[in-house]
Design an enzyme around this catalytic site. Structure first.
Site, PDB file in Angstrom:
ATOM      1  N   ASN A  48       4.379   6.823 -13.715  1.00  0.00           N
ATOM      2  CA  ASN A  48       4.988   7.914 -13.829  1.00  0.00           C
ATOM      3  C   ASN A  48       6.485   7.859 -14.318  1.00  0.00           C
ATOM      4  O   ASN A  48       7.191   6.976 -13.586  1.00  0.00           O
ATOM      5  CB  ASN A  48       4.729   8.803 -12.423  1.00  0.00           C
ATOM      6  N   ILE A  74       1.948   4.953   1.191  1.00  0.00           N
ATOM      7  CA  ILE A  74       2.220   5.366   2.278  1.00  0.00           C
ATOM      8  C   ILE A  74       1.238   6.672   2.469  1.00  0.00           C
ATOM      9  O   ILE A  74       0.808   6.970   3.449  1.00  0.00           O
ATOM     10  CB  ILE A  74       3.713   5.740   2.753  1.00  0.00           C
ATOM     11  N   HIS A 111       7.578   1.630 -10.675  1.00  0.00           N
ATOM     12  CA  HIS A 111       6.505   1.119  -9.988  1.00  0.00           C
ATOM     13  C   HIS A 111       4.944   1.595 -10.906  1.00  0.00           C
ATOM     14  O   HIS A 111       5.107   2.440 -11.571  1.00  0.00           O
ATOM     15  CB  HIS A 111       6.346   1.705  -8.578  1.00  0.00           C
ATOM     16  N   ARG A 140       0.833  -1.141   0.159  1.00  0.00           N
ATOM     17  CA  ARG A 140       0.043  -0.051   0.049  1.00  0.00           C
ATOM     18  C   ARG A 140       0.842   1.142  -0.200  1.00  0.00           C
ATOM     19  O   ARG A 140       1.931   1.287   0.690  1.00  0.00           O
ATOM     20  CB  ARG A 140      -1.014  -0.029   1.298  1.00  0.00           C
TER      21      ARG A 140
END
Ligand code: 5GP
Ligand code: ZN
Length: 113
Positions: free
Chosen positions: A86, A30, A99, A28
């Site tokens: 991105n 942060i 990622h 998850r």
């Protein structure tokens, strides 16, 4: 090794792990921007899309497969979700380890950003 995601992958710093296999982990975010905000990350340190060798490209398909699986597990498959990668400054990349974001659980803006 100073990369924050490499540290999460190695267990040196904690992450709320949702998926781990030989090549991909997911945890998850942060600072969630949506009720479901998960990062899907290759174990291999690749700084960004621009740094991907052609031989690395199958990893993107595996990341997408994990994202699809997690969307189902998190109960947002039917409602819909967004996958984002991105790259670089204008792409809004802040962590230099490749990622994919899985975002969902609310109506996301129709705009890309
Ligand atoms: P980017 O802006 O590079 O596309 O996304 C990086 C994401 O990593 C951001 O959404 C940010 O909230 C998240 N992030 C940064 N540091 C950490 C951390 O230490 N742990 C977790 N779980 N997420 C982080
Ligand atoms: Zn890294």
């Amino acid at each position: 090794m100073s990369c924050i995601f490499c540290k999460i992958i190695s267990g040196e710093i904690p992450g709320e792990m949702l998926h781990q296999d030989d090549e991909i982990v997911a945890f998850r975010d942060i600072n969630p921007r949506a009720p479901i905000h998960i990062l899907i990350v290759p174990r291999k340190h690749i700084a960004a899309m621009n740094e991907m060798a052609d031989s690395d490209l199958p990893l993107l398909g595996k990341m997408a497969g994990v994202a699809k699986q997690l969307a189902k597990a998190e109960g947002i498959s039917e409602r819909g979700y967004r996958l984002v990668v991105n790259c670089g400054l204008e792409g809004g990349q802040s962590v230099p380890h490749l990622h994919m974001h899985l975002l969902g659980g609310r109506q996301l803006s129709g705009k890309m950003a």
